[in-house]
Write a protein that holds these residues in place. Structure first.
Motif, PDB file in Angstrom:
ATOM      1  N   ARG A  29       7.515  -4.037   6.354  1.00 39.73           N
ATOM      2  CA  ARG A  29       8.015  -2.666   6.483  1.00 39.73           C
ATOM      3  C   ARG A  29       6.828  -1.706   6.441  1.00 39.73           C
ATOM      4  N   GLY A  30       7.035  -0.543   7.024  1.00 36.48           N
ATOM      5  CA  GLY A  30       5.970   0.454   7.069  1.00 36.48           C
ATOM      6  C   GLY A  30       5.028   0.191   8.227  1.00 36.48           C
ATOM      7  N   GLU A  31       3.806   0.688   8.091  1.00 33.42           N
ATOM      8  CA  GLU A  31       2.823   0.589   9.167  1.00 33.42           C
ATOM      9  C   GLU A  31       1.438   0.382   8.572  1.00 33.42           C
ATOM     10  N   LEU A  32       0.739  -0.610   9.063  1.00 31.32           N
ATOM     11  CA  LEU A  32      -0.615  -0.907   8.625  1.00 31.32           C
ATOM     12  C   LEU A  32      -1.558  -0.569   9.768  1.00 31.32           C
ATOM     13  N   ILE A  33      -2.619   0.172   9.469  1.00 34.37           N
ATOM     14  CA  ILE A  33      -3.551   0.632  10.496  1.00 34.37           C
ATOM     15  C   ILE A  33      -4.865  -0.124  10.352  1.00 34.37           C
ATOM     16  N   GLU A  34      -5.326  -0.687  11.460  1.00 35.46           N
ATOM     17  CA  GLU A  34      -6.625  -1.373  11.546  1.00 35.46           C
ATOM     18  C   GLU A  34      -7.438  -0.636  12.601  1.00 35.46           C
ATOM     19  N   GLY A  35      -8.483   0.060  12.176  1.00 38.25           N
ATOM     20  CA  GLY A  35      -9.260   0.861  13.127  1.00 38.25           C
ATOM     21  C   GLY A  35      -8.389   1.960  13.675  1.00 38.25           C
TER      22      GLY A  35
ATOM     23  N   VAL B  18      -0.819 -10.065  12.681  1.00 33.69           N
ATOM     24  CA  VAL B  18      -2.233  -9.808  12.983  1.00 33.69           C
ATOM     25  C   VAL B  18      -3.046 -10.935  12.354  1.00 33.69           C
ATOM     26  N   ALA B  19      -3.960 -11.539  13.132  1.00 31.77           N
ATOM     27  CA  ALA B  19      -4.777 -12.647  12.636  1.00 31.77           C
ATOM     28  C   ALA B  19      -6.254 -12.340  12.833  1.00 31.77           C
ATOM     29  N   PHE B  20      -7.060 -12.743  11.864  1.00 32.67           N
ATOM     30  CA  PHE B  20      -8.503 -12.561  11.884  1.00 32.67           C
ATOM     31  C   PHE B  20      -9.154 -13.933  11.735  1.00 32.67           C
ATOM     32  N   GLY B  21     -10.080 -14.253  12.601  1.00 34.08           N
ATOM     33  CA  GLY B  21     -10.791 -15.516  12.491  1.00 34.08           C
ATOM     34  C   GLY B  21     -11.984 -15.390  11.559  1.00 34.08           C
ATOM     35  N   PRO B  22     -12.637 -16.520  11.286  1.00 34.20           N
ATOM     36  CA  PRO B  22     -13.876 -16.471  10.509  1.00 34.20           C
ATOM     37  C   PRO B  22     -14.883 -15.561  11.201  1.00 34.20           C
ATOM     38  N   LYS B  23     -15.794 -15.000  10.426  1.00 29.63           N
ATOM     39  CA  LYS B  23     -16.841 -14.090  10.926  1.00 29.63           C
ATOM     40  C   LYS B  23     -16.268 -12.771  11.416  1.00 29.63           C
ATOM     41  N   THR B  24     -15.172 -12.297  10.771  1.00 28.48           N
ATOM     42  CA  THR B  24     -14.596 -10.994  11.084  1.00 28.48           C
ATOM     43  C   THR B  24     -14.490 -10.165   9.810  1.00 28.48           C
ATOM     44  N   SER B  25     -14.246  -8.879   9.978  1.00 22.05           N
ATOM     45  CA  SER B  25     -14.025  -7.996   8.836  1.00 22.05           C
ATOM     46  C   SER B  25     -13.066  -6.887   9.255  1.00 22.05           C
ATOM     47  N   HIS B  26     -12.448  -6.269   8.260  1.00 21.44           N
ATOM     48  CA  HIS B  26     -11.529  -5.163   8.529  1.00 21.44           C
ATOM     49  C   HIS B  26     -11.293  -4.400   7.233  1.00 21.44           C
ATOM     50  N   ARG B  27     -10.710  -3.212   7.367  1.00 26.42           N
ATOM     51  CA  ARG B  27     -10.364  -2.391   6.204  1.00 26.42           C
ATOM     52  C   ARG B  27      -9.045  -1.682   6.494  1.00 26.42           C
ATOM     53  N   PRO B  28      -7.917  -2.335   6.163  1.00 26.53           N
ATOM     54  CA  PRO B  28      -6.616  -1.752   6.490  1.00 26.53           C
ATOM     55  C   PRO B  28      -6.309  -0.503   5.670  1.00 26.53           C
ATOM     56  N   ARG B  29      -5.476   0.330   6.267  1.00 28.45           N
ATOM     57  CA  ARG B  29      -5.014   1.546   5.603  1.00 28.45           C
ATOM     58  C   ARG B  29      -3.607   1.845   6.105  1.00 28.45           C
ATOM     59  N   THR B  30      -2.959   2.820   5.496  1.00 24.52           N
ATOM     60  CA  THR B  30      -1.620   3.214   5.921  1.00 24.52           C
ATOM     61  C   THR B  30      -1.412   4.696   5.674  1.00 24.52           C
ATOM     62  N   GLU B  31      -0.628   5.301   6.522  1.00 26.34           N
ATOM     63  CA  GLU B  31      -0.198   6.681   6.303  1.00 26.34           C
ATOM     64  C   GLU B  31       1.223   6.706   5.743  1.00 26.34           C
ATOM     65  N   THR B  32       2.024   5.701   6.072  1.00 25.48           N
ATOM     66  CA  THR B  32       3.445   5.667   5.733  1.00 25.48           C
ATOM     67  C   THR B  32       3.772   4.831   4.503  1.00 25.48           C
ATOM     68  N   GLY B  33       2.843   3.982   4.082  1.00 31.83           N
ATOM     69  CA  GLY B  33       3.128   2.940   3.101  1.00 31.83           C
ATOM     70  C   GLY B  33       3.450   1.668   3.864  1.00 31.83           C
ATOM     71  N   VAL B  34       3.204   0.524   3.246  1.00 26.42           N
ATOM     72  CA  VAL B  34       3.421  -0.734   3.959  1.00 26.42           C
ATOM     73  C   VAL B  34       3.612  -1.889   2.981  1.00 26.42           C
ATOM     74  N   ARG B  35       4.383  -2.874   3.404  1.00 25.83           N
ATOM     75  CA  ARG B  35       4.456  -4.176   2.731  1.00 25.83           C
ATOM     76  C   ARG B  35       4.172  -5.223   3.798  1.00 25.83           C
TER      77      ARG B  35
ATOM     78  N   LEU C 295       0.857  -1.179   0.000  1.00 26.05           N
ATOM     79  CA  LEU C 295       0.000   0.000   0.000  1.00 26.05           C
ATOM     80  C   LEU C 295       0.893   1.229   0.000  1.00 26.05           C
ATOM     81  N   GLU C 296       0.617   2.151  -0.904  1.00 23.47           N
ATOM     82  CA  GLU C 296       1.355   3.413  -0.951  1.00 23.47           C
ATOM     83  C   GLU C 296       0.917   4.296   0.211  1.00 23.47           C
ATOM     84  N   PRO C 297       1.740   5.276   0.599  1.00 21.21           N
ATOM     85  CA  PRO C 297       1.345   6.178   1.676  1.00 21.21           C
ATOM     86  C   PRO C 297      -0.040   6.783   1.427  1.00 21.21           C
TER      87      PRO C 297
END
Length: 114
Positions: free
Chosen positions: A71-77, A87-104, A48-50
Motif C-alpha cells: 500500500r502507498g507509494e515508494l519512490i526510487e529516484g 522492484v528488484a535490485f541485483g548485486p552491485k546496485t544501490s538505492h535510497r527509497p522515500r515516500t510522500e504518501t507513506g508505504v508498506r 515508511l511514514e509520509p
C-alpha cells in the motif's frame, strides 16, 4: 512476539498479524519488521511514514534485494512504485527509497555469494 530467524525444513510458520511483530526503528518514520526467511533469504516488512526517506544509501555489494509494494507509494529516484509494484535490485546496485504518501512493502534479500 518472538519469531525464529529461519523456517526450517518440514516446518510451517504462520504470522497472523504482521503488526504484532515488533518493529525496529531505522530512522525518522522508518520501521522494519524482520520475518523468518529460508536459508539464503532474509524477509522483512518496511513501513515508511509520509515524507520519510531511508536513512542511508542502501548498497547491495554481494546480494540482491527485491520488494513488493502493498500500500502507498515508494519512490526510487524519479520513479514512483504503487500498490502491486515489484522492484528488484541485483548485486552491485544501490538505492535510497522515500515516500510522500507513506508505504508498506514486503522485501527480500537474496544471498548470492558462492
Amino acid at each position: 512476539m518472538s519469531l525464529p530467524e529461519q523456517v526450517l525444513p518440514g516446518q510451517i510458520l504462520a504470522v497472523d498479524d504482521i503488526d504484532e511483530v515488533p518493529p525496529a526503528e531505522l530512522g525518522p518514520g522508518v520501521q522494519v519488521r524482520t520475518l523468518p526467511g529460508m536459508p539464503g533469504i532474509r524477509t522483512w516488512v518496511i513501513d515508511l511514514e509520509p515524507g520519510a526517506e531511508w536513512p542511508d544509501l542502501d548498497v547491495h555489494e554481494t546480494y540482491g534485494e527485491a520488494y513488493f509494494v502493498v500500500r502507498g507509494e515508494l519512490i526510487e529516484g524519479d520513479r514512483a512504485h504503487g500498490p502491486g509494484a515489484y522492484v528488484a535490485f541485483g548485486p552491485k546496485t544501490s538505492h535510497r527509497p522515500r515516500t510522500e504518501t507513506g508505504v508498506r512493502a514486503f522485501g527480500f534479500n537474496y544471498d548470492v555469494t558462492p
